[in-house]
Write a protein that holds these residues in place. Sequence first.
Motif, PDB file in Angstrom:
ATOM      1  N   ALA A   1       0.840  -1.200   0.000  1.00  0.00           N
ATOM      2  CA  ALA A   1       0.000   0.000   0.000  1.00  0.00           C
ATOM      3  C   ALA A   1       0.873   1.247   0.000  1.00  0.00           C
ATOM      4  CB  ALA A   1      -0.922  -0.015   1.226  1.00  0.00           C
ATOM      5  N   GLY A   2       0.217   2.410  -0.047  1.00  0.00           N
ATOM      6  CA  GLY A   2       0.922   3.683   0.069  1.00  0.00           C
ATOM      7  C   GLY A   2       2.040   3.837  -0.953  1.00  0.00           C
ATOM      8  N   LEU A   3       3.189   4.312  -0.476  1.00  0.00           N
ATOM      9  CA  LEU A   3       4.315   4.572  -1.370  1.00  0.00           C
ATOM     10  C   LEU A   3       4.793   3.292  -2.057  1.00  0.00           C
ATOM     11  CD1 LEU A   3       6.289   6.724  -2.419  1.00  0.00           C
ATOM     12  CD2 LEU A   3       7.790   6.165  -0.481  1.00  0.00           C
ATOM     13  N   SER A   4       4.691   2.149  -1.362  1.00  0.00           N
ATOM     14  CA  SER A   4       5.121   0.892  -1.978  1.00  0.00           C
ATOM     15  C   SER A   4       4.243   0.544  -3.174  1.00  0.00           C
ATOM     16  CB  SER A   4       5.093  -0.236  -0.947  1.00  0.00           C
ATOM     17  OG  SER A   4       6.017   0.017   0.097  1.00  0.00           O
ATOM     18  N   ALA A   5       2.937   0.735  -3.039  1.00  0.00           N
ATOM     19  CA  ALA A   5       2.035   0.500  -4.176  1.00  0.00           C
ATOM     20  C   ALA A   5       2.298   1.503  -5.286  1.00  0.00           C
ATOM     21  CB  ALA A   5       0.581   0.577  -3.716  1.00  0.00           C
ATOM     22  N   ALA A   6       2.601   2.761  -4.925  1.00  0.00           N
ATOM     23  CA  ALA A   6       2.920   3.782  -5.932  1.00  0.00           C
ATOM     24  C   ALA A   6       4.170   3.401  -6.714  1.00  0.00           C
ATOM     25  CB  ALA A   6       3.106   5.137  -5.254  1.00  0.00           C
ATOM     26  N   ALA A   7       5.149   2.799  -6.021  1.00  0.00           N
ATOM     27  CA  ALA A   7       6.368   2.361  -6.702  1.00  0.00           C
ATOM     28  C   ALA A   7       6.059   1.243  -7.690  1.00  0.00           C
ATOM     29  CB  ALA A   7       7.402   1.901  -5.677  1.00  0.00           C
ATOM     30  N   ILE A   8       5.234   0.281  -7.289  1.00  0.00           N
ATOM     31  CA  ILE A   8       4.872  -0.814  -8.185  1.00  0.00           C
ATOM     32  C   ILE A   8       4.114  -0.293  -9.404  1.00  0.00           C
ATOM     33  CG2 ILE A   8       3.452  -2.891  -8.404  1.00  0.00           C
ATOM     34  CD1 ILE A   8       6.084  -3.315  -6.929  1.00  0.00           C
TER      35      ILE A   8
END
Length: 321
Positions: A40-47
């Motif tokens: 979620a969050g920044l990690s999902a944005a990176a993906i």
Amino acid sequence: MRPYRNMYADSEYWSTLPPPERSRHIIRTMAQQYPGRVFAGLSAAAILSLEYPWGLHADGLIYIAAPRGRSAGTHPQLRHIVLTDTPVRTVVDRIDGGRFGTLILPDPATYDGIGDVVNTMRITTPARTLVDCGLRYPFVQTLPMFDSALRRNLATREGLLELCDGLRADCGPVMRLLRYTNPLNENGGESLCYGTIIEEGFAVPELQHVFIDPDDPRVRYRADFVWHTSDGRVIVLEYDGTRKYVDPAMTNRRDVRDVVRRERAREDALRRAKVTAIIRTDYDEVIRRTPLRRKLLTAGVPMAVADPRYERRLDMHGREW
């Protein structure tokens, strides 16, 4: 070297990776270790490969959706974003026809006809990812995410508004992002510059305005940011990235002198098209703010806080909405 618990990488290879790609490496490995996790969050944005300042990864944290907060035994690099009834999408890295690519699938996912799947990750939906980031990070750092997501049709304003309506949270920061997000910003650098202009209190500029050279109507130039003032002045701000002068893909393999010569010809054409002031800025000036603010004030860019007529919202076509 060890980027995360029970994960190892060649240090020379790791040093070549930009921060978002380092995060993606960790997430891919973690998704294999814990297939049920939802990032979620920044990690999902990176993906999703959304655009944002890489400095957001400075703390090295990985974010997952969880029904409760972080427990005492949680790894210090892992953060929980508390979500219930989490909307999920499956993202796969695949090889199709010899080419590597990433594909977003519904959840539960079907893998028929999408090529050879290399990695599988579960993330929050793009809309939920944007809202979580919008509530966590400053306006100028999150605006590039919103611009890039809308530009790629990963989310819509209407969908984001509907999501916010169903949350028990103060979505004021997200409302402000939705007011100003504009997919006409062509990259994260332009979005960052655009957001900084707004935060500094200047009038919202028109994006990607097309000027026609009066000497040759076939020649047209698009300007990054334009202000048409009430006293008839036309002010142009150009955001210059260093790639514009050194990347062969951006310069069509022309040398720097030729690129600069073409820029001068472009400026001459803009002045013939009644542009009264041309300002140039770059990433360093935007981050420092003071140099950009000084240039805008010197050129006479109107302040929105001083004249509410300039406070307006634009859609992806540059029209008011």
